[in-house]
Scaffold this motif. Sequence first.
Motif, mmCIF file in Angstrom:
data_model
loop_
_atom_site.group_PDB
_atom_site.id
_atom_site.type_symbol
_atom_site.label_atom_id
_atom_site.label_comp_id
_atom_site.label_asym_id
_atom_site.label_seq_id
_atom_site.Cartn_x
_atom_site.Cartn_y
_atom_site.Cartn_z
ATOM 1 N N VAL A 60 0.848 -1.202 0.000
ATOM 2 C CA VAL A 60 0.000 0.000 0.000
ATOM 3 C C VAL A 60 0.882 1.251 0.000
ATOM 4 O O VAL A 60 1.699 1.444 0.892
ATOM 5 N N GLN A 63 -3.552 5.771 0.937
ATOM 6 C CA GLN A 63 -4.949 5.519 1.309
ATOM 7 C C GLN A 63 -5.562 6.849 1.723
ATOM 8 O O GLN A 63 -5.049 7.525 2.632
ATOM 9 N N ASP A 146 -13.385 5.487 -0.136
ATOM 10 C CA ASP A 146 -12.041 5.343 0.439
ATOM 11 C C ASP A 146 -11.152 4.674 -0.603
ATOM 12 O O ASP A 146 -11.452 3.579 -1.075
ATOM 13 N N VAL A 148 -7.583 3.043 -1.944
ATOM 14 C CA VAL A 148 -6.323 2.384 -1.605
ATOM 15 C C VAL A 148 -5.537 2.225 -2.896
ATOM 16 O O VAL A 148 -6.042 1.669 -3.878
#
Length: 371
Positions: A60, A63, A146, A148
């Motif tokens: 990741v 985010q 949201d 990512v």
Amino acid sequence: MVTYMIPCLLGLEKLVSDEIKRLGLQNVRAENGRVFCDGTLADSARLNINLRCGARVLLVLGQFPARSFEELFQGVRAIPWEEYLPRDAAFPVKGYSITSQLHSAPACQSIVKKAMVERMKSTYGLEQFPEDGVKYQIRFSIFKDDVVIGLDTSGEGLYKRGYRAVGVEAPLRETLAAAMVLLSRYRGRDPFCDPFCGSGTIPIEAALIAKNRAPGLDRSFDAQRWAFLPENCWLEAGDEAMDKEFHGKYDIWGGDINPRAIEIARSNARKAGVEDCIRFEVADMSQFRRTSEYGQLVTNPPYGERLLEKQEAEQLYRVFGKTWEKLPPKWRTLVLSSHTEFERTFGHTAQKKRKLYNGMIKCDLFLYGNV
């Protein structure tokens, strides 16, 4: 510390979380269809090599919330891409959006790519990027606004262990087969059987679990070519995994009425390095017998998606139910089926049921015995 996201089939989040915890990663948190955790850059190798039930491993990089294309653009542009991607990197973008203001995945894909290019232009002084070097697959997910953004360290999905070059009809993904074995609580001590073994995926995954052999040892991953990862992390993760292997005798059996399926199953077991752990036999399920007091039967019989096949599947389940009744009472049995009338035609109500997906097919996992 960095953050990883491991997507998985719906219903397998707990199993994936447990696997990650056993590897010692921190702050493990499960959501629908994915699990997050924190670790080091070197853990990308350990996750890819060891995970049995996860779909892939994403590093990741960002985010953030985004309800407009401008917010998505600025969020992606803020990521320091130059720290990860060289100037000749190939960086294709894939992703999806669910229950979000930005509902068009192709439009979001275009915005993500544009934002990356704008960021890297200032670093590398290029107007266009050749993208003829090592691949860095970018994946985005947008769920309830949201976002990512991650790098796909795996490449091909983790279900591609490398042992199954060919298969028979309606193959079961290796990650789901491994999950079924784990849910049966099989660890190599009791007899293990699959009377509808097809190309052998369930018995092979059972043998890998019995031997504690990491499923990713015999394949490659995209991130092995990435310069920013620690140089020896893949070699060290492989050595660590091999040091944890067990070596013993196991009673694992797979049967199928189709001789060609058994031939393929034996070939797949050889490629997986577990041919000495499994007995594959051409066998009619109706002749299946076991006398040992304890054991696990884990199987994925034909579903019968078409009308005629559905009737044939129901007859098969009836015969299977009569055969199953002859097993000793302490055997644990798990059957995966999408058939809505499985319990009725099998003739026995399951003690427990779990909803799972075999690819896009919604299924139930029926659990019988001490489960």
